[in-house]
Scaffold this motif. Structure first.
Motif, PDB file in Angstrom:
ATOM      1  N   HIS A 284       0.822  -1.150  -0.113  1.00  0.00           N
ATOM      2  CA  HIS A 284      -0.046  -0.344  -0.001  1.00  0.00           C
ATOM      3  C   HIS A 284       0.808   1.225  -0.182  1.00  0.00           C
ATOM      4  N   CYS A 322     -11.023   6.060  -2.418  1.00  0.00           N
ATOM      5  CA  CYS A 322      -9.999   5.812  -1.543  1.00  0.00           C
ATOM      6  C   CYS A 322      -9.653   6.859  -0.636  1.00  0.00           C
ATOM      7  N   CYS A 328      -1.837  10.548  -2.055  1.00  0.00           N
ATOM      8  CA  CYS A 328      -1.511   9.304  -2.642  1.00  0.00           C
ATOM      9  C   CYS A 328      -0.680   9.721  -3.901  1.00  0.00           C
ATOM     10  N   CYS A 335      -9.553   5.576  -8.419  1.00  0.00           N
ATOM     11  CA  CYS A 335      -9.470   5.795  -6.899  1.00  0.00           C
ATOM     12  C   CYS A 335     -10.408   6.943  -6.236  1.00  0.00           C
ATOM     13  N   CYS A 352      -5.601  -1.610  -2.213  1.00  0.00           N
ATOM     14  CA  CYS A 352      -5.232  -0.404  -3.110  1.00  0.00           C
ATOM     15  C   CYS A 352      -5.403  -0.878  -4.559  1.00  0.00           C
ATOM     16  N   PHE A 353      -5.875  -0.022  -5.343  1.00  0.00           N
ATOM     17  CA  PHE A 353      -6.239  -0.533  -6.859  1.00  0.00           C
ATOM     18  C   PHE A 353      -4.926  -0.772  -7.501  1.00  0.00           C
ATOM     19  N   VAL A 354      -4.125   0.133  -7.352  1.00  0.00           N
ATOM     20  CA  VAL A 354      -2.801  -0.004  -8.001  1.00  0.00           C
ATOM     21  C   VAL A 354      -2.151  -1.067  -7.653  1.00  0.00           C
TER      22      VAL A 354
HETATM   23  S1  SF4 Z   1      -3.257   4.223  -5.799  1.00  0.00           S
HETATM   24 FE1  SF4 Z   1      -4.147   3.036  -4.147  1.00  0.00          FE
HETATM   25  S2  SF4 Z   1      -3.859   4.160  -2.337  1.00  0.00           S
HETATM   26 FE2  SF4 Z   1      -3.410   5.618  -3.841  1.00  0.00          FE
HETATM   27  S3  SF4 Z   1      -5.507   6.439  -4.094  1.00  0.00           S
HETATM   28 FE3  SF4 Z   1      -5.593   4.916  -5.456  1.00  0.00          FE
HETATM   29  S4  SF4 Z   1      -6.325   3.077  -4.209  1.00  0.00           S
HETATM   30 FE4  SF4 Z   1      -5.813   4.647  -2.780  1.00  0.00          FE
END
Ligand code: SF4
Ligand SMILES: Nc1ncnc2c1ncn2[C@@H]1O[C@H](COP(=O)(O)OP(=O)(O)OP(=O)(O)O)[C@@H](O)[C@H]1O
Ligand SMILES: [Mg+2]
Length: 360
Positions: A284, A322, A328, A335, A352-354
């Motif tokens: 994360h 998120c 982030c 997100c 976390c999507f990424v």
């Molecule tokens: S990349 Fe991950 S931690 Fe960052 S905003 Fe998107 S979901 Fe949240």
């Protein structure tokens, strides 16, 4: 295998790409990290809110967490992330005007803690679950010697045999490297911060609890005393076969002490797993940021970089998407649309999507 479990909150329509990327994924909204029988404490879908000018807002939002039996779990996160609120809910002791909106807390040998009231609840606290409160160095009664306070605690739990209580207290103080007779006769102001913290731990263990929670046990202690207190926590944990939860904003403390760790941000567990895995391969972006901000872990003070932005208060936590998005560096359009689901790889979980795409 990569499995995906859904985090409570809006249905993550924006996570469709990540879900599809793992063909053998399963959706398991209620799933914790551990298999049946491995957890002494199970928290499921727990939400706790506080009233604010904008109405009730969650300090703990849909948290599911297992405390592995006989292990030390670390809970880490910046100030205001909800660590103490979560921990107090394990005692069914959410401070007013907080309110448990939903979810469950199940403790081995106790059952559903949130269903307990009155005498049953008082008995459970101390006898089943011991708690060392945040800033407990200052929570002793200044007007009574430690020994008298220990006897009061025992009596309030129906243990009237003073000899038994004193024997247990002496054994605990001996185990912690303190002169038991001196400590029992001392008032709070006669003890150092490190000694007071150890007395707090003794209070938590006096009634033979099998689960112990320590909220920021080393904050406000100098480095040497901190190391001593950590060593004592390790020792009493091992000799008493405890299930231990240690809370700290310091990743270094959690890395030193815990077998498993959970990272909390804005009321959510954003990453969780065996400590070695999380520290060696954080997924994360928030966990990565916490680690990069730590000189001890970054390896060199000049390489440590503070996390950008500030932790949110309840009113500024994003209501959609998120919650880490405003800080982030990897945020994408998806997100902003939905909360990321939990991705599970072995014993390691993160939301976390990424990061989900990175492992797919
Ligand atoms: S990349 Fe991950 S931690 Fe960052 S905003 Fe998107 S979901 Fe949240
Ligand atoms: N009694 C209360 N009344 C109103 N809001 C509260 C109360 N207790 C906690 N909160 C809010 O709930 C959120 C989580 O607080 P909590 O104390 O659980 O965080 P924490 O992670 O333990 O922080 P810290 O590291 O500073 O101890 C914060 O935004 C806090 O302001
Ligand atoms: Mg706290």
């Amino acid at each position: 295998m990569t499995r995906l479990a859904r985090q409570p909150g809006p249905d993550p329509a924006g996570s469709a790409a990540a879900v599809e990327a793992a063909p053998d994924s399963v959706l398991a909204p209620d799933r914790g990290a551990l298999g049946d029988g491995d957890a002494a404490v199970r928290v499921r879908d727990l939400t706790v809110s506080f009233p604010t000018a904008d109405g009730p807002l969650p300090a703990v939002a849909g948290v599911s967490l297992d405390l592995a039996r006989s292990h030390i779990t670390g809970l880490v996160g910046e100030s205001g992330s909800g660590k103490s609120t979560l921990a107090l809910t394990l005692l069914n002791a959410v401070p007013p005007p907080g309110h448990v909106d939903g979810g469950s807390v199940t403790i081995e040998g106790v059952g559903d803690v949130l269903a307990l009231h009155g005498a049953d609840l008082r008995k459970m606290r101390g006898a089943e679950i011991g708690y060392v409160f945040q800033a407990s160095q200052n929570s002793l009664n200044p007007l009574k010697p430690v020994g008298k306070q220990l006897l009061d605690l025992g009596r309030s739990h129906g243990e009237r045999d003073q000899r038994v209580l004193l024997r247990r207290a002496r054994a605990l103080f001996d185990e912690m490297g303190m002169d038991a007779a001196r400590v029992l006769a001392s008032y709070q102001h006669e003890l150092s911060g490190g000694m007071r913290q150890r007395v707090g731990i003794a209070f938590a263990l006096l009634l033979n609890a099998h689960v112990v929670i320590l909220d920021e046990p080393t904050t406000a202690l100098d480095m040497l005393t901190q190391a001593l207190v950590l060593e004592i926590i390790r020792k009493v944990h091992a000799t008493r076969h405890l299930t231990t939860l240690v809370i700290s904003h310091d990743v270094g403390v959690i890395g030193d002490l815990a077998d498993r760790m959970a990272v909390m941000y804005a009321g959510r567990i954003v990453e969780e797993g065996p400590t070695v895995q999380v520290l060696a391969g954080p997924r994360h972006p928030y966990t990565r940021g916490l680690l990069t901000a730590m000189p001890r872990i970054a390896g060199d003070v000049s390489e440590a970089r503070p996390l950008p932005g500030r932790p949110p208060d309840l009113a500024s936590i994003p209501r959609q998407g998120c919650v880490f998005r405003p800080r982030c560096p990897l945020a994408t359009r998806a997100c902003a649309e939905a909360e990321p689901p939990v991705t599970v790889t072995g014993e390691h979980r993160f939301a976390c999507f990424v990061a989900a795409q990175e492992v797919s």
